[in-house]
Design a protein around this motif. Structure first.
Motif, PDB file in Angstrom:
ATOM      1  N   ASN A   1      37.336  44.385  36.387  1.00 27.08           N
ATOM      2  CA  ASN A   1      38.694  44.291  36.930  1.00 27.08           C
ATOM      3  C   ASN A   1      39.111  42.822  37.122  1.00 27.08           C
ATOM      4  OD1 ASN A   1      41.119  45.192  38.057  1.00 27.08           O
ATOM      5  ND2 ASN A   1      40.265  45.241  40.126  1.00 27.08           N
ATOM      6  N   LYS A   2      40.402  42.630  37.368  1.00 24.63           N
ATOM      7  CA  LYS A   2      41.014  41.296  37.574  1.00 24.63           C
ATOM      8  C   LYS A   2      40.855  40.437  36.324  1.00 24.63           C
ATOM      9  CE  LYS A   2      40.066  41.653  42.560  1.00 24.63           C
ATOM     10  NZ  LYS A   2      39.660  41.024  43.802  1.00 24.63           N
ATOM     11  N   ILE A   3      40.964  41.093  35.154  1.00 25.90           N
ATOM     12  CA  ILE A   3      40.802  40.385  33.886  1.00 25.90           C
ATOM     13  C   ILE A   3      41.880  39.312  33.723  1.00 25.90           C
ATOM     14  CG2 ILE A   3      42.172  41.997  32.449  1.00 25.90           C
ATOM     15  CD1 ILE A   3      38.737  40.504  31.515  1.00 25.90           C
ATOM     16  N   ASP A   4      43.013  39.513  34.423  1.00 24.91           N
ATOM     17  CA  ASP A   4      44.098  38.520  34.382  1.00 24.91           C
ATOM     18  C   ASP A   4      43.685  37.202  35.032  1.00 24.91           C
ATOM     19  OD1 ASP A   4      44.310  40.681  36.492  1.00 24.91           O
ATOM     20  OD2 ASP A   4      45.515  39.119  37.456  1.00 24.91           O
ATOM     21  N   GLN A   5      42.629  37.248  35.875  1.00 19.62           N
ATOM     22  CA  GLN A   5      42.157  36.027  36.554  1.00 19.62           C
ATOM     23  C   GLN A   5      40.854  35.501  35.950  1.00 19.62           C
ATOM     24  OE1 GLN A   5      41.902  36.629  40.852  1.00 19.62           O
ATOM     25  NE2 GLN A   5      43.584  38.108  40.758  1.00 19.62           N
ATOM     26  N   TYR A   6      40.326  36.205  34.944  1.00 17.97           N
ATOM     27  CA  TYR A   6      39.032  35.828  34.363  1.00 17.97           C
ATOM     28  C   TYR A   6      39.170  34.560  33.511  1.00 17.97           C
ATOM     29  CZ  TYR A   6      34.771  36.206  31.512  1.00 17.97           C
ATOM     30  OH  TYR A   6      33.575  35.968  30.880  1.00 17.97           O
ATOM     31  N   GLU A   7      38.356  33.570  33.824  1.00 19.60           N
ATOM     32  CA  GLU A   7      38.446  32.293  33.105  1.00 19.60           C
ATOM     33  C   GLU A   7      37.205  32.014  32.260  1.00 19.60           C
ATOM     34  OE1 GLU A   7      39.225  29.424  36.142  1.00 19.60           O
ATOM     35  OE2 GLU A   7      41.271  30.119  36.493  1.00 19.60           O
ATOM     36  N   GLY A   8      36.280  32.963  32.258  1.00 22.16           N
ATOM     37  CA  GLY A   8      35.039  32.758  31.503  1.00 22.16           C
ATOM     38  C   GLY A   8      35.236  32.970  30.015  1.00 22.16           C
ATOM     39  N   GLN A   9      34.210  32.667  29.260  1.00 19.63           N
ATOM     40  CA  GLN A   9      34.240  32.809  27.811  1.00 19.63           C
ATOM     41  C   GLN A   9      33.261  33.912  27.395  1.00 19.63           C
ATOM     42  OE1 GLN A   9      36.400  30.962  25.892  1.00 19.63           O
ATOM     43  NE2 GLN A   9      37.140  30.171  27.846  1.00 19.63           N
TER      44      GLN A   9
END
Length: 421
Positions: free
Chosen positions: A322-330
């Motif tokens: 969840n919160k994929i809109d805030q995910y900054e990882g690669q």
């Protein structure tokens, strides 16, 4: 004549957080950060954090004497009301620390119990919190009344257990017996509800996850459940079960459970066992993970560890990052313990349709598709199939009733033979 104005707003409790690192200081730092969030949820403000590196926790005072002096100075400097230790204290550590620091001392367990006391809204939730508080206090019984009067109010003194601090062991034991009886009655009702649900072919999906992963936001998105959803730890406490109907007519029951957390108090797991066991009786587990949290892997481990303690096993697991809109990882998001993984945003609705489709597929993996025409004189069998299976199509034809349904393999023998396949 001038008027005197008084500030009647309740003053925030000022707390100092203390942790002991025996190997991994970074891990203790993260744990203290979480403890600070717990403090905010409980209505307190953190004024200082202290970590002591030691080979082992001090058996008598949790931390060493030098650190105690340092904390005492910090208490005076910041006018702190309480010192909060990151691990559960023994009665000896608790009493010694309180005597040496001359300020209220609590531990992580008390903090969590306090939040639960604040958040419980149903009679079952309140009883479960009270039982956990009573058990904790029975094992950490405080002595004199003068000590109690010196401590004042604040965290650890509210909720159903508020007046119980002054009870002696006998009274606490009597109260524990009474609360247990009340909870057993609630459990019987819950078991009856579960049995009724099991008679109903609608599959049950238990939503589990670390606290604040977005479970309540998700259940609201799926079912318009109206569950309190805040960016706080343990924003919701009482379990919610809601039905959801998909566009193709397929139905599912979603049950929200209390959020898990590292160092979840043993007393709490015991008290909330019946609520948490919703996962044990579900057809599938939906594991919600906050993929924007840097501690994601640790949080996932905590969830699986807690499920293991509750003896929840052999259940299909779908992990929703969840919160994929805030995910900054690669790169890929992985959960090697899950059967399937999906990426979603419960807040904005991204990936929800794919998630439901994946859950539906996982639920059907243990089922067989039955397509059959039953003669009209076998109408009773069709009724039985409606109860035991998930009917996708039903059509009245000249030669009988055509039914297309998903059914547990173990029930297939009841409908084989006769009729036309």
């Amino acid at each position: 004549m001038g008027e005197t104005l008084y500030d009647t707003a309740e003053r925030e409790e000022r707390i100092i957080l203390v942790g002991v690192s025996t190997s991994d200081e970074e891990e203790v730092q993260r744990s203290l950060d979480e403890l600070e969030e717990l403090g905010q949820t409980a209505g307190a403000v953190t004024v200082a954090k202290v970590i002591q590196n030691r080979e082992r926790v001090h058996s008598g005072t949790y931390i060493g004497k030098g650190k105690i002096q340092e904390i005492k100075e910090l208490v005076e400097k910041y006018h702190a009301d309480s010192v909060v230790c990151d691990d559960e204290l023994t009665p000896a550590q608790y009493n010694n620390l309180q005597e040496m620091l001359e300020v209220k001392v609590i531990d992580r367990t008390v903090m969590i119990l306090d939040i639960f006391a604040k958040r419980a809204s149903t009679s079952e939730g309140k009883l479960q919190v009270e039982l956990a508080q009573l058990r904790y206090r029975a094992s950490h019984l405080i002595g004199g009344r003068s000590e109690l009067s010196r401590l004042g109010g604040g965290i650890g003194t509210r909720g159903p257990g508020e007046q119980k601090l002054e009870m002696d062991r006998r009274l606490i034991k009597e109260r524990i017996t009474f609360v247990r009886r009340e909870l057993q009655q609630v459990q019987r009702t819950r078991e009856l509800t579960r049995k009724k649900r099991q008679e109903n072919p609608i599959p049950v999906v238990a939503i589990v996850g670390y606290t604040n992963a977005g479970k309540s936001t998700l259940i609201n998105r799926l079912t318009d459940a109206g569950v309190l959803s805040e960016d706080k730890l343990f924003a919701t406490l009482d379990p919610t079960t809601r039905k959801m109907k998909m566009e193709n007519g397929e139905e599912m029951l979603f049950t929200d459970t209390v959020g898990f957390i590292r160092k979840l108090p043993h007393h709490l797991i015991q008290a909330f066992r019946s609520t948490l066991e919703e996962a044990k009786y579900a057809d599938a587990i939906l594991h919600v993970v906050d993929c924007s949290n840097p501690d994601m892997d640790v949080q996932m481990h905590t969830v699986y560890e807690t499920l293991q303690k509750l003896d929840v096993k052999d259940k299909p697991v779908v992990t929703a990052f969840n919160k994929i809109d805030q995910y900054e990882g690669q790169g890929m998001l992985k959960d090697l313990q899950a059967d399937q993984t999906v990426r979603i945003s419960a807040k904005y609705g991204d990936g929800i349709e794919e998630m439901l489709s994946v859950i539906s597929d996982v639920l059907k993996e243990n089922k067989v598709l039955l397509e059959k025409v039953f003669p009209y004189e076998e109408g009773a069998k069709v009724n039985q199939l409606r109860k035991l299976g998930q009917v996708m199509e039903e059509e009245y034809r000249n030669d009988g009733i055509f039914v297309k349904a998903y059914l547990e393999r173990e029930f297939l023998y009841l409908f084989e033979g006769n009729g036309e396949n």
